[in-house]
Design a protein around this motif. Sequence first.
Motif, short mmCIF file in Angstrom:
data_model
loop_
_atom_site.label_atom_id
_atom_site.label_comp_id
_atom_site.label_asym_id
_atom_site.label_seq_id
_atom_site.Cartn_x
_atom_site.Cartn_y
_atom_site.Cartn_z
N PRO A 59 0.83 -1.20 0.00
CA PRO A 59 0.00 0.00 0.00
C PRO A 59 0.87 1.26 0.00
N GLN A 60 0.46 2.25 -0.78
CA GLN A 60 1.26 3.47 -0.99
C GLN A 60 1.51 4.26 0.29
N ASP A 61 0.64 4.07 1.29
CA ASP A 61 0.79 4.88 2.51
C ASP A 61 1.64 4.18 3.57
N ASN A 62 2.32 3.09 3.20
CA ASN A 62 3.16 2.38 4.17
C ASN A 62 4.63 2.69 3.89
N PRO A 63 5.26 3.56 4.70
CA PRO A 63 6.61 4.05 4.38
C PRO A 63 7.70 2.98 4.51
N LEU A 64 8.85 3.27 3.89
CA LEU A 64 9.98 2.32 3.85
C LEU A 64 11.09 2.75 4.81
N ILE A 65 11.88 1.79 5.24
CA ILE A 65 13.04 2.11 6.10
C ILE A 65 14.25 2.41 5.21
N VAL A 66 14.98 3.46 5.56
CA VAL A 66 16.18 3.85 4.81
C VAL A 66 17.41 3.27 5.51
N HIS A 67 18.23 2.56 4.75
CA HIS A 67 19.42 1.90 5.31
C HIS A 67 20.66 2.73 4.99
N ILE A 68 21.46 2.96 6.02
CA ILE A 68 22.64 3.82 5.89
C ILE A 68 23.87 3.08 6.44
N ASN A 69 25.05 3.66 6.24
CA ASN A 69 26.24 3.00 6.80
C ASN A 69 27.14 3.94 7.59
N SER A 70 26.66 5.17 7.86
CA SER A 70 27.49 6.09 8.64
C SER A 70 26.61 7.15 9.30
N ILE A 71 27.15 7.76 10.35
CA ILE A 71 26.44 8.85 11.02
C ILE A 71 26.37 10.07 10.08
N GLU A 72 27.36 10.19 9.23
CA GLU A 72 27.36 11.26 8.23
C GLU A 72 26.12 11.14 7.33
N MET A 73 25.83 9.91 6.92
CA MET A 73 24.66 9.67 6.07
C MET A 73 23.36 9.93 6.85
N LEU A 74 23.38 9.58 8.14
CA LEU A 74 22.20 9.85 8.99
C LEU A 74 21.90 11.35 8.99
N LYS A 75 22.95 12.14 9.12
CA LYS A 75 22.77 13.59 9.20
C LYS A 75 22.27 14.19 7.89
N LYS A 76 22.52 13.48 6.78
CA LYS A 76 21.98 13.96 5.50
C LYS A 76 20.48 13.65 5.39
#
Length: 339
Positions: A59-76
């Motif tokens: 369903p379009q209203d069910n959001p996705l999890i974003v996978h990152i590999n650094s705190i730098e990427m988190l801050k972006k």
Amino acid sequence: MITEKLYLDTDREESVKKTAEILKNGGIVALPTETVYGLAASALDKNAIKKVFEAKGRPQDNPLIVHINSIEMLKKVAKDIPKRAFLCAEKFWPGPFTMVLKSSGYVCSAVSAGLDTVAVRMPKDPVMSDVIARAEIPLAAPSANVSGSPSPVSAEHVINDLYGKIDAVVMGDRCSVGVESTVVLIEKDSAKLLRPGAVTLEMLKEILPDITVDKAILEEYKDGEKVASPGMKYKHYSPSAELYLIEGESKDFVSYVNKMNDGCALCFTEEEELIKVKTYPYGSINDQKGMAYEIFEILRRLDKEKIRKGYVHAPSKDGVGLAVYNRLVRACAHRVIKL
Ligand code: AMP
Ligand code: MG
């Protein structure tokens, strides 16, 4: 579409490189993480995100999890990140832990299903983190199953659900955790558990003593009700069998299923020999991590073996048991019997 199978045992480097290339070029690839297999796409590419929703029938209203590999990427990806979120990151990342934070607008809005928040996780699995490092982009990755069916914990499960609908699948090992990540909404002065997982409520309370538990974790969503985590309102993890979740002592569960004498029993290993109907033991009564490891495999086996009805002995709701209980109560469509 032909789905390419990428192997890790024979050519790991090549498979990681190819996966990163497909993702950078707007393709979608299923790959293992420590929780369940994920269906990854560039979180910056709205066409790729559209393909993920379509392949899964999500369903379009069910959001996705974003996978990152650094705190730098988190801050972006996120903005106004509370201090307590950094403390959680330090303690639980990389690992099966997701934080819902304010979105910076860096990832495309379809990832967040139009919300102003974004769910972020730093996975521990070396394949996933190597792919993110090589692609140098955050990857949106929901579970690599058809929406509504049990989550995939092996490459075989992914192939059963999505073969022909995705560009490639990385043929990794069985996932070590077996249930999806813990999801926590973190704000400046509050925190709420939205989905239980292997990072337990008890562990979270050490850093977030005021954390509350979203009622959708244990209770049924009523039509029109507002939910903190859109995924919680959907039917989930459901095999075709009509399942009942039975709460009570071992001896009472055993006599109940023997008296009913129909369908099958999803029981603890200790109970197997005492039960007269077909049994599917999903772990030892004292081993909640073992239950999490087995549960989706067993739920899928019920469909394969065309089981129509079953009684499930409920785990306790502490520790990782809460995550297993949450998946089971939904697999049972909230049919709970207290003995
Ligand atoms: P899955 O990708 O299948 O593991 O599901 C992701 C889960 O995270 C779903 O239950 C979503 O509702 C939840 N989730 C993802 N993004 C958000 C968000 N921005 N706010 C609240 N819940 C979210
Ligand atoms: Mg899912």
